[in-house]
Structure formats: C-alpha cells, structure tokens
Design a protein around this motif. Structure first.
Motif, PDB file in Angstrom:
ATOM      1  N   PRO A  36     -18.490  20.899 -17.960  1.00 38.04           N
ATOM      2  CA  PRO A  36     -18.836  21.910 -18.550  1.00 38.04           C
ATOM      3  C   PRO A  36     -18.037  21.962 -19.775  1.00 38.04           C
ATOM      4  N   LYS A  37     -18.519  22.724 -20.836  1.00 38.04           N
ATOM      5  CA  LYS A  37     -18.131  22.846 -22.314  1.00 38.04           C
ATOM      6  C   LYS A  37     -16.516  22.864 -22.443  1.00 38.04           C
ATOM      7  N   ASP A  38     -15.893  23.453 -21.529  1.00 41.32           N
ATOM      8  CA  ASP A  38     -14.391  23.746 -21.736  1.00 41.32           C
ATOM      9  C   ASP A  38     -13.597  22.469 -20.985  1.00 41.32           C
ATOM     10  N   ILE A  39     -14.308  21.232 -20.696  1.00 46.63           N
ATOM     11  CA  ILE A  39     -13.645  20.372 -20.047  1.00 46.63           C
ATOM     12  C   ILE A  39     -12.572  19.703 -20.763  1.00 46.63           C
ATOM     13  N   LYS A  40     -11.453  19.455 -20.053  1.00 42.60           N
ATOM     14  CA  LYS A  40     -10.113  19.184 -20.907  1.00 42.60           C
ATOM     15  C   LYS A  40     -10.061  17.611 -21.201  1.00 42.60           C
ATOM     16  N   SER A  41     -10.617  16.861 -20.356  1.00 48.79           N
ATOM     17  CA  SER A  41     -10.456  15.515 -20.244  1.00 48.79           C
ATOM     18  C   SER A  41     -11.629  15.128 -21.534  1.00 48.79           C
ATOM     19  N   GLY A  42     -11.556  13.493 -21.974  1.00 53.60           N
ATOM     20  CA  GLY A  42     -12.383  12.960 -22.591  1.00 53.60           C
ATOM     21  C   GLY A  42     -12.113  13.290 -24.227  1.00 53.60           C
ATOM     22  N   GLY A  43     -11.207  14.083 -24.597  1.00 54.50           N
ATOM     23  CA  GLY A  43     -11.173  14.634 -26.034  1.00 54.50           C
ATOM     24  C   GLY A  43     -10.051  13.595 -26.707  1.00 54.50           C
ATOM     25  N   TYR A  44      -9.591  14.339 -27.789  1.00 54.22           N
ATOM     26  CA  TYR A  44      -8.668  13.462 -28.679  1.00 54.22           C
ATOM     27  C   TYR A  44      -7.291  13.745 -28.219  1.00 54.22           C
ATOM     28  N   PRO A  45      -6.336  12.816 -28.131  1.00 54.75           N
ATOM     29  CA  PRO A  45      -4.882  12.947 -27.840  1.00 54.75           C
ATOM     30  C   PRO A  45      -4.361  14.111 -28.707  1.00 54.75           C
ATOM     31  N   ARG A  81     -20.633   4.149 -20.856  1.00 54.61           N
ATOM     32  CA  ARG A  81     -20.261   5.476 -20.724  1.00 54.61           C
ATOM     33  C   ARG A  81     -21.199   6.799 -20.886  1.00 54.61           C
ATOM     34  N   ILE A  82     -22.106   6.368 -21.977  1.00 49.72           N
ATOM     35  CA  ILE A  82     -23.280   7.348 -22.122  1.00 49.72           C
ATOM     36  C   ILE A  82     -24.379   7.457 -21.095  1.00 49.72           C
ATOM     37  N   ARG A  83     -24.614   6.200 -20.212  1.00 49.80           N
ATOM     38  CA  ARG A  83     -25.338   6.261 -19.251  1.00 49.80           C
ATOM     39  C   ARG A  83     -24.621   7.106 -18.282  1.00 49.80           C
ATOM     40  N   ASN A  84     -23.251   6.763 -17.851  1.00 50.76           N
ATOM     41  CA  ASN A  84     -22.607   7.500 -16.837  1.00 50.76           C
ATOM     42  C   ASN A  84     -22.723   9.079 -17.176  1.00 50.76           C
ATOM     43  N   ILE A  85     -22.566   9.513 -18.592  1.00 49.66           N
ATOM     44  CA  ILE A  85     -22.612  10.905 -18.709  1.00 49.66           C
ATOM     45  C   ILE A  85     -23.947  11.448 -18.451  1.00 49.66           C
ATOM     46  N   ILE A  86     -24.990  10.664 -18.730  1.00 50.48           N
ATOM     47  CA  ILE A  86     -26.472  11.369 -18.421  1.00 50.48           C
ATOM     48  C   ILE A  86     -26.802  11.310 -17.002  1.00 50.48           C
ATOM     49  N   GLN A  87     -26.034  10.480 -16.260  1.00 51.77           N
ATOM     50  CA  GLN A  87     -26.376  10.320 -14.921  1.00 51.77           C
ATOM     51  C   GLN A  87     -25.444  11.128 -13.891  1.00 51.77           C
ATOM     52  N   GLY A  88     -24.529  12.158 -14.671  1.00 49.99           N
ATOM     53  CA  GLY A  88     -23.925  13.039 -13.886  1.00 49.99           C
ATOM     54  C   GLY A  88     -22.623  12.308 -13.161  1.00 49.99           C
ATOM     55  N   LYS A  89     -22.038  11.368 -13.665  1.00 48.91           N
ATOM     56  CA  LYS A  89     -21.070  10.522 -12.995  1.00 48.91           C
ATOM     57  C   LYS A  89     -19.754  11.101 -13.931  1.00 48.91           C
ATOM     58  N   CYS A  90     -19.845  11.794 -14.540  1.00 49.26           N
ATOM     59  CA  CYS A  90     -18.733  12.410 -15.417  1.00 49.26           C
ATOM     60  C   CYS A  90     -18.434  13.780 -15.660  1.00 49.26           C
ATOM     61  N   LYS A  91     -19.160  14.461 -14.537  1.00 52.41           N
ATOM     62  CA  LYS A  91     -19.016  15.997 -14.295  1.00 52.41           C
ATOM     63  C   LYS A  91     -17.573  16.486 -14.131  1.00 52.41           C
ATOM     64  N   GLU A  92     -16.823  15.792 -13.551  1.00 55.37           N
ATOM     65  CA  GLU A  92     -15.451  16.429 -13.253  1.00 55.37           C
ATOM     66  C   GLU A  92     -14.352  15.723 -14.195  1.00 55.37           C
ATOM     67  N   GLU A  93     -14.787  14.561 -14.764  1.00 56.33           N
ATOM     68  CA  GLU A  93     -13.797  14.060 -15.641  1.00 56.33           C
ATOM     69  C   GLU A  93     -14.348  12.905 -16.639  1.00 56.33           C
ATOM     70  N   LEU A  94     -14.330  13.234 -17.884  1.00 55.34           N
ATOM     71  CA  LEU A  94     -15.060  12.541 -19.011  1.00 55.34           C
ATOM     72  C   LEU A  94     -13.951  11.463 -19.210  1.00 55.34           C
ATOM     73  N   PRO A  95     -14.495  10.057 -19.579  1.00 54.16           N
ATOM     74  CA  PRO A  95     -13.598   8.975 -19.895  1.00 54.16           C
ATOM     75  C   PRO A  95     -12.610   9.177 -20.978  1.00 54.16           C
ATOM     76  N   ALA A  96     -11.486   8.815 -21.115  1.00 54.95           N
ATOM     77  CA  ALA A  96     -10.922   8.575 -22.277  1.00 54.95           C
ATOM     78  C   ALA A  96     -11.687   7.999 -23.659  1.00 54.95           C
ATOM     79  N   GLY A  97     -11.382   8.717 -24.873  1.00 54.92           N
ATOM     80  CA  GLY A  97     -12.158   8.216 -25.911  1.00 54.92           C
ATOM     81  C   GLY A  97     -11.935   7.152 -26.618  1.00 54.92           C
ATOM     82  N   ALA A  98     -10.723   6.267 -26.354  1.00 53.36           N
ATOM     83  CA  ALA A  98     -10.255   4.949 -27.019  1.00 53.36           C
ATOM     84  C   ALA A  98     -11.342   4.265 -26.898  1.00 53.36           C
TER      85      ALA A  98
END
Length: 385
Positions: free
Chosen positions: A337-346, A263-280
C-alpha cells in the motif's frame, strides 16, 4: 538531480552533491603521477583486459568498451561463460573481443597468463570481486580472499608481465568509504577522503562486515601496492553505492541476479507487500553510468591515481515501489500500500554525498532513479520475471 519522490524534510540539498572541499585519496607523490599519466582520447583504440566479464557491472563495462571502439580480452571462470558473452555479441570479431579463463582469482599467479597479450594490453579494468552475503565456507575464503588476493594478484601480474599497461581501474565500493559507526549521520557528507575504519578483528564477525572489509582492504591494498612498488601504471578506483539498472539477461538471468536488483525483483513479484526492505545504503547509481565511469577513468589522463565516489543520488524502497506503481499497471496488485511505513528514510535523516570529483574529472552525468528502475523492470520482464 533529486527527485520529488524524496521527502524534503530528510533529503539534503542539491548543493551537498557539489561541495568544494578537495576529496583526497592515499597520497601518491606528484612526480609519480606525472610519470604515469595515461594519454588517450575516446577516439583512440586501447587494448584492454577486463576481469570478471560475466558479472553485472562488467557486462556493462564490456558494452561500453566495445561501443567506444576498444579491443577487449575479458576473463571468465569457464568456457561456458565465455560462450554466453560471445553469443551476446555475435557481430564482434575476435580482434575486438577475446577471452581468458581464470578459474580462481584467489590463487597465486591467477592472472599471470591472462595479462600477456599480442598486441599488448595498455589498460586493465578489474571488476572481479564478490558482492554477496552468502557464506558457504567462511568470510575469509568466500569474501576476503577473492577480493584482496584477486586485487593484489592482478597488480603483481601486470607489473611482472605486462609493462605496456599504463592505467589500471579497479571496482571498489561505497563500502570502503562509509563508516558504520556513524550510523545514518544526517549532518555528514561522504566523499573520496573517507575510509571505512573496519578492522581485521571485526571483519569475520558476520557476512555484512566481511563484505565491507573485503572492499576496504582490497582497495587499500591496491593503493599501497602503487605507492610501494612504483609500477609502470597509474591507478583509479571506482566507489559506487547500490548499483541498480538493467540486467543483460543472456548472461545473468534471474537465477544469478545481482544482489542490488534483487529488491526490485522481489517488489514486482509481490514478496514485499507486507514489508519493504530497508533502503540502506540510501545512495544509488545506474550500472550504465558506472560502466561509463570505468571507461572514462581509463581514458582520461587526469583520472590518474584518483579515487572516485560514483553516486547519482538518494533512494529508498518506497521510491522504487512508487516508480513501479506509476509505470507498470500490471504490478498494482503485487505492490505494498502507498502508506506503508517500512522501506523509507530513517526519521533522523541520512548522510549526504559529494560527487563533485567525478563530475569535474570524468564529466559524468547521471541517469535518474525513475529511468533506472523502469529500465531494470523491463529487463527483468525480458528475463522471465
């Protein structure tokens, strides 16, 4: 212990990580515990068999063992893997680092030859177990068999052929603790007393169930073996949640990147710009702390026949993205973006964790999430990310 990045409305209080209730493991008679204590200190060299030496966690356990002056034989599947590990430790002699080839840990008697050593082994650290959700054949063959048969197999081999071994440490998982039926259970505190209630019928339903079952069944089998077979050795099991931290790229590289760090690799490679993975699973530990916990559990007499929940704190994918944004300007365009809704806590919050046993028995302290992420990104860069 907790970082300001975690939302106060969701985060449990720091006190939840040091609750006073006793965390228990399967009951082992006191007389057995006293007969099987492993007496050593950090300054005493121990001859150790380490399984799965090229794996993400095992590579760090190996570094910790060598740094503490222990003598290690590590199992690998191929001579090529042995050569890579040796290249990563060019100044370490054969008396301190040697290898045993074990091609398939799910085979009967797979470790029979590996556990025999001159000088004899005094401890075993068993990390060789799958952590992936890529099913090639079946859940049974790809996940359950390697975990369960590999664990019981090495215990059988040690009892039969390595009576000098006095302590076995096994890598288990938070997957053997967490109860999926509870959901995110914001009012619940997990500890070593908890067991995943997954059944044999539920295990083959999907890869996620298969992984959780493999860890649960393998650890239970280990405790059952110790209780029923009364071997010469005592047992300690490590139950970490998501394991983050730097890769040893000469061994793994990006092609064989561990699941946790993908998930860290995917974030720095721009694969999560639209949606971050769930934090579980919303809990993490740095691999270097986990490696140290394995070695401490091997060294300390009081770790005999105990289960350890090795957890540093909470995290989510938004936390990771913001740590990268703060520390690595070169990835600004790749981040969401900083205000992305995905990838946070439930919204309902998440469970708490009691890590007091590891602090009390092992004296374990933890690397922060920020340092873990920063060091991981640097290691990914070194590997070509």
């Amino acid at each position: 212990m907790f970082r300001s990045l975690i939302k106060p409305s969701i985060l449990p209080s720091p006190a939840s990580f040091s609750l006073l209730h006793p965390a228990s493991r399967p009951i082992i008679p006191l007389a057995f515990q006293q007969r099987h204590l492993f007496h050593t200190t950090n300054s005493t060299m121990v001859r150790v068999l380490l399984t799965g030496g090229s794996g993400f966690i095992a590579a760090h356990v190996l570094d910790e063992l060598l740094e503490q002056g222990h003598s290690v034989v590590t199992t690998v599947r191929t001579q090529e893997k042995a050569d890579k590990i040796k290249e990563a430790h060019p100044k370490v002699g054969k008396d301190k680092l040697d290898f045993a080839i074990v091609e398939d840990i799910a085979q009967e008697g797979a470790f029979d030859k590996a556990v025999v050593s001159d000088p004899p082994f005094e401890a075993v650290i068993h990390t060789a177990s799958p952590f992936h959700f890529n099913i090639q054949t079946s859940v049974q063959k790809d996940l359950l068999d390697p975990a369960i048969i590999g664990t019981t197999g090495i215990l059988k081999s040690v009892k039969k052929s390595a009576p000098s071994v006095k302590r076995v440490v096994i890598t288990s998982s938070f997957a053997s603790i967490v109860d999926g039926n509870k959901g995110t259970a914001p009012d619940y505190t997990y500890s070593e007393k908890d067991w995943n209630p997954i059944t044999k019928e539920e295990a083959p339903q999907n890869a996620g169930n298969g992984y959780r079952a493999s860890k649960t069944f393998a650890e239970r089998a280990a405790w059952d073996f110790v209780e029923q077979e009364n071997p010469n050795f005592s047992l300690a099991t490590m139950c970490p949640p998501l394991v983050l931290g730097p890769i040893i790229h000469s061994l793994t590289g990006l092609d064989a990147l561990n699941t946790s760090n993908q998930r860290i690799r995917n974030i720095i490679q721009g694969k999560c710009k639209e949606e971050l993975p769930a934090g579980a699973p919303y809990l993490f530990v740095d691999v270097r702390d986990l490696a140290r916990a394995h070695v401490l559990a091997m060294e300390k007499p009081d770790a005999a026949n105990k289960r350890f929940f090795i957890v540093a704190g909470h995290f989510n994918s938004q936390d990771i993205a913001e740590i990268v944004r703060k520390n690595f300007k070169e990835y600004q365009d790749a981040l969401p973006p900083k205000d992305i809704k995905s990838g946070g806590y439930p919204e309902e919050g998440v469970y708490k964790a009691d890590n007091s046993r590891a602090a009390k028995v092992l004296g374990l302290k933890y690397i922060s999430l920020e340092k873990s992420i920063v060091d991981t990104v640097k290691s990914l860069q070194a590997a070509g990310a």
